[in-house]
Design a protein around this motif. Structure first.
Motif, PDB file in Angstrom:
ATOM      1  N   SER A  57       0.831  -1.206   0.000  1.00  0.00           N
ATOM      2  CA  SER A  57       0.000   0.000   0.000  1.00  0.00           C
ATOM      3  C   SER A  57       0.862   1.250   0.000  1.00  0.00           C
ATOM      4  CB  SER A  57      -0.970  -0.004   1.186  1.00  0.00           C
ATOM      5  OG  SER A  57      -0.269  -0.040   2.408  1.00  0.00           O
ATOM      6  N   CYS A  58       1.954   1.243   0.745  1.00  0.00           N
ATOM      7  CA  CYS A  58       2.863   2.388   0.744  1.00  0.00           C
ATOM      8  C   CYS A  58       3.450   2.597  -0.650  1.00  0.00           C
ATOM      9  CB  CYS A  58       3.968   2.154   1.766  1.00  0.00           C
ATOM     10  SG  CYS A  58       5.109   3.543   1.948  1.00  0.00           S
ATOM     11  N   THR A  59       3.787   1.503  -1.330  1.00  0.00           N
ATOM     12  CA  THR A  59       4.364   1.586  -2.668  1.00  0.00           C
ATOM     13  C   THR A  59       3.395   2.242  -3.648  1.00  0.00           C
ATOM     14  OG1 THR A  59       5.762  -0.355  -2.295  1.00  0.00           O
ATOM     15  CG2 THR A  59       5.325   0.246  -4.587  1.00  0.00           C
ATOM     16  N   VAL A  60       2.172   1.725  -3.734  1.00  0.00           N
ATOM     17  CA  VAL A  60       1.237   2.252  -4.741  1.00  0.00           C
ATOM     18  C   VAL A  60       0.795   3.678  -4.410  1.00  0.00           C
ATOM     19  CG1 VAL A  60       0.483  -0.013  -5.539  1.00  0.00           C
ATOM     20  CG2 VAL A  60      -0.815   1.120  -3.743  1.00  0.00           C
ATOM     21  N   THR A  73       2.679   5.925  -2.810  1.00  0.00           N
ATOM     22  CA  THR A  73       3.843   6.752  -3.156  1.00  0.00           C
ATOM     23  C   THR A  73       3.898   6.991  -4.660  1.00  0.00           C
ATOM     24  OG1 THR A  73       5.086   5.981  -1.228  1.00  0.00           O
ATOM     25  CG2 THR A  73       6.368   6.875  -3.070  1.00  0.00           C
ATOM     26  N   LEU A  74       3.650   5.954  -5.453  1.00  0.00           N
ATOM     27  CA  LEU A  74       3.660   6.098  -6.905  1.00  0.00           C
ATOM     28  C   LEU A  74       2.596   7.078  -7.383  1.00  0.00           C
ATOM     29  CD1 LEU A  74       4.253   2.401  -7.962  1.00  0.00           C
ATOM     30  CD2 LEU A  74       5.832   4.322  -8.261  1.00  0.00           C
ATOM     31  N   SER A 109      10.728   1.904  -5.043  1.00  0.00           N
ATOM     32  CA  SER A 109      11.637   1.419  -4.001  1.00  0.00           C
ATOM     33  C   SER A 109      11.932   2.466  -2.947  1.00  0.00           C
ATOM     34  CB  SER A 109      12.954   0.959  -4.637  1.00  0.00           C
ATOM     35  OG  SER A 109      12.717  -0.116  -5.501  1.00  0.00           O
ATOM     36  N   LYS A 110      11.310   3.633  -3.054  1.00  0.00           N
ATOM     37  CA  LYS A 110      11.615   4.727  -2.142  1.00  0.00           C
ATOM     38  C   LYS A 110      10.470   5.055  -1.185  1.00  0.00           C
ATOM     39  CE  LYS A 110      14.942   6.829  -5.282  1.00  0.00           C
ATOM     40  NZ  LYS A 110      16.123   6.398  -4.553  1.00  0.00           N
ATOM     41  N   CYS A 111       9.468   4.188  -1.099  1.00  0.00           N
ATOM     42  CA  CYS A 111       8.373   4.478  -0.176  1.00  0.00           C
ATOM     43  C   CYS A 111       8.885   4.359   1.263  1.00  0.00           C
ATOM     44  CB  CYS A 111       7.168   3.576  -0.441  1.00  0.00           C
ATOM     45  SG  CYS A 111       7.286   1.924   0.248  1.00  0.00           S
ATOM     46  N   VAL A 123       7.833   2.893   3.994  1.00  0.00           N
ATOM     47  CA  VAL A 123       7.830   1.578   4.638  1.00  0.00           C
ATOM     48  C   VAL A 123       8.996   0.737   4.129  1.00  0.00           C
ATOM     49  CG1 VAL A 123       6.540  -0.590   4.890  1.00  0.00           C
ATOM     50  CG2 VAL A 123       5.362   1.598   5.160  1.00  0.00           C
ATOM     51  N   GLN A 124       9.270   0.771   2.837  1.00  0.00           N
ATOM     52  CA  GLN A 124      10.400   0.009   2.303  1.00  0.00           C
ATOM     53  C   GLN A 124      11.711   0.522   2.877  1.00  0.00           C
ATOM     54  OE1 GLN A 124      10.336  -1.083  -1.798  1.00  0.00           O
ATOM     55  NE2 GLN A 124      12.532  -1.383  -1.907  1.00  0.00           N
ATOM     56  N   LYS A 125      11.853   1.826   2.972  1.00  0.00           N
ATOM     57  CA  LYS A 125      13.082   2.392   3.552  1.00  0.00           C
ATOM     58  C   LYS A 125      13.263   1.918   4.987  1.00  0.00           C
ATOM     59  CE  LYS A 125      13.583   6.640   0.867  1.00  0.00           C
ATOM     60  NZ  LYS A 125      13.577   8.111   0.965  1.00  0.00           N
ATOM     61  N   THR A 126      12.169   1.873   5.745  1.00  0.00           N
ATOM     62  CA  THR A 126      12.235   1.422   7.136  1.00  0.00           C
ATOM     63  C   THR A 126      12.639  -0.039   7.214  1.00  0.00           C
ATOM     64  OG1 THR A 126      10.553   3.023   7.815  1.00  0.00           O
ATOM     65  CG2 THR A 126      10.891   1.125   9.265  1.00  0.00           C
ATOM     66  N   LEU A 127      12.013  -0.879   6.400  1.00  0.00           N
ATOM     67  CA  LEU A 127      12.335  -2.310   6.417  1.00  0.00           C
ATOM     68  C   LEU A 127      13.782  -2.564   6.006  1.00  0.00           C
ATOM     69  CD1 LEU A 127       9.054  -3.749   4.865  1.00  0.00           C
ATOM     70  CD2 LEU A 127       9.805  -3.956   7.249  1.00  0.00           C
ATOM     71  N   GLN A 128      14.253  -1.865   4.990  1.00  0.00           N
ATOM     72  CA  GLN A 128      15.613  -2.076   4.512  1.00  0.00           C
ATOM     73  C   GLN A 128      16.661  -1.538   5.473  1.00  0.00           C
ATOM     74  OE1 GLN A 128      15.122  -0.375   0.539  1.00  0.00           O
ATOM     75  NE2 GLN A 128      15.352  -2.420  -0.324  1.00  0.00           N
ATOM     76  N   ALA A 129      16.334  -0.486   6.198  1.00  0.00           N
ATOM     77  CA  ALA A 129      17.293   0.102   7.137  1.00  0.00           C
ATOM     78  C   ALA A 129      17.430  -0.738   8.398  1.00  0.00           C
ATOM     79  CB  ALA A 129      16.864   1.525   7.506  1.00  0.00           C
ATOM     80  N   GLY A 130      16.417  -1.538   8.684  1.00  0.00           N
ATOM     81  CA  GLY A 130      16.412  -2.307   9.923  1.00  0.00           C
ATOM     82  C   GLY A 130      15.681  -1.534  11.003  1.00  0.00           C
ATOM     83  N   ILE A 131      15.226  -2.239  11.986  1.00  0.00           N
ATOM     84  CA  ILE A 131      14.417  -1.634  13.035  1.00  0.00           C
ATOM     85  C   ILE A 131      14.970  -2.058  14.389  1.00  0.00           C
ATOM     86  CG2 ILE A 131      12.095  -1.507  14.039  1.00  0.00           C
ATOM     87  CD1 ILE A 131      11.012  -2.322  11.266  1.00  0.00           C
TER      88      ILE A 131
END
Length: 144
Positions: free
Chosen positions: A53-56, A58-59, A123-125, A127-135
């Motif tokens: 949902s964050c991806t679409v 953001t697009l 790839s810049k939404c 939520v994706q940035k959060t998941l890729q950065a680690g929590i």
């Protein structure tokens, strides 16, 4: 700061989680797992839903700002666990890591350049940035 999400599960069936977000309520039911029954969304389904949902969204925000003719953005997501040996950067080769596959479909009279840019933006939404950065998750035990 985000709103508080409260999750609880209780006996006799501790495999059903009750979730409350403000006034919204829903459940995650994994009670059918041992029988191979799909009784409802799993926790990972909600992670994929959040990312998708964050991806679409953001697009669409980006396309609207650029006044591009994006009519529909659709993303299909899958989650899998792979051995770290498939990952050149992993330290523990016996461990498994999570991998999410996003398949993006863009509908509209977009130029090849616009489609390519939207693929990058997908790839810049946040939520994706959060998941890729680690929590960092901090657990605090409260009194009963």
């Amino acid at each position: 700061m985000s709103k508080v999400v409260t999750v609880s599960a209780e006996q006799p069936n501790g495999l059903v989680a009750n979730i409350q977000m403000g006034e919204q309520r829903f459940t995650i039911d994994e009670s059918g797992l041992e029988k191979g029954i799909d009784t409802g969304p799993t926790p990972y389904d909600y992670i994929l839903s959040a990312l998708g949902s964050c991806t679409v969204i953001t697009l669409h925000m980006y396309a609207q700002r650029k006044q591009w003719p994006l009519q529909k953005a659709e993303v299909s997501l899958t989650h899998e666990r792979i051995y770290a040996t498939d990952c050149a950067q992993c330290d523990d080769q016996a461990a498994k890591i999570s991998r999410i596959i996003k398949k993006l479909k863009l509908i509209g009279e977009l130029t090849p350049e616009q489609r390519l840019r939207l693929e990058i933006i997908a790839s810049k939404c946040p939520v994706q940035k959060t998941l890729q950065a680690g929590i960092v998750i901090q657990t605090e035990l409260l009194p009963a």
